[in-house]
Design an enzyme around this catalytic site. Sequence first.
Site, PDB file in Angstrom:
ATOM      1  N   CYS A  97       0.846  -1.201   0.000  1.00 32.29           N
ATOM      2  CA  CYS A  97       0.000   0.000   0.000  1.00 32.29           C
ATOM      3  C   CYS A  97       0.882   1.253   0.000  1.00 32.29           C
ATOM      4  CB  CYS A  97      -0.997  -0.033   1.160  1.00 32.29           C
ATOM      5  SG  CYS A  97      -2.369   1.141   0.943  1.00 32.29           S
ATOM      6  N   HIS A 175      -3.591  -5.094   0.922  1.00 30.05           N
ATOM      7  CA  HIS A 175      -3.027  -5.378   2.248  1.00 30.05           C
ATOM      8  C   HIS A 175      -3.015  -6.879   2.522  1.00 30.05           C
ATOM      9  CE1 HIS A 175      -2.585  -1.319   3.939  1.00 30.05           C
ATOM     10  NE2 HIS A 175      -3.655  -1.007   3.226  1.00 30.05           N
ATOM     11  N   GLU A 177      -1.210  -8.340   4.570  1.00 29.96           N
ATOM     12  CA  GLU A 177      -0.894  -8.539   5.989  1.00 29.96           C
ATOM     13  C   GLU A 177      -2.097  -8.393   6.902  1.00 29.96           C
ATOM     14  OE1 GLU A 177      -1.137  -4.105   6.020  1.00 29.96           O
ATOM     15  OE2 GLU A 177      -0.950  -5.729   4.574  1.00 29.96           O
TER      16      GLU A 177
END
Length: 232
Positions: A97, A175, A177
């Site tokens: 990002c 994202h 994660e």
Amino acid sequence: MRALVIRHDPVTEPGLVGDRLIERGYELTLLTVVPEEQHHTPNVRFDFPDADGWDLVVSLGAPWSVYDETTVGRWIGGELALLRKAHHLGIPVLGICFGAQALTTALGGTVEAAPRPEIGWVRIDTDDPSLIPPGPWMQWHYDRCVPPPDARETARNTVCTQAFRMGNSLGVQFHPEAIPAVVRRWVEFGGAEQCARLGIDPEEPVARSRAMEPVARENAHRLVDAFLDSLD
């Protein structure tokens, strides 16, 4: 193996990506650039370490814009220099990002406002599903990357480039994660107001993240594994 993880604010965590890196044998060194008490005034002083000596650099997301020098002007130059040097040394870089936007800027691309924000879980079109699964992936961004001329776009949707590759460097706009606890904190640290302006129930991304967690974990592990296994 040593991985430098740049956490721009105290809200975001390496999450599922960090878990997989540890499982793959990496020792994570987590750097927090902006402390919690300055989350809304992030123009802080921060000295980044030298890029040399790391086996991997991961740059996480942030709620700001790379090009907003008034907001992040004191430290963004140091990060861009670190990412640029790491890339030129052949040290793998994974930008996520904001981290992808910093990476594209460091390597000669640009960042601009996206035609519309993306908040929530979104499927993407990918040229290489073994590296970038189609998702859905968690998205929370207002800007988009214009990758460097020498980069190869590997995934996209109608809003923006979703992934690009340049040597051992990989940038992803989404994202991988994201875990539910972090999405909850994004909502609490200004995200609720952003959702309200866009007509989105702020509880929806949190609830969806809980439901998507098993799939998100599998996709994140596939991405990390494929990235590491593809390195020169």
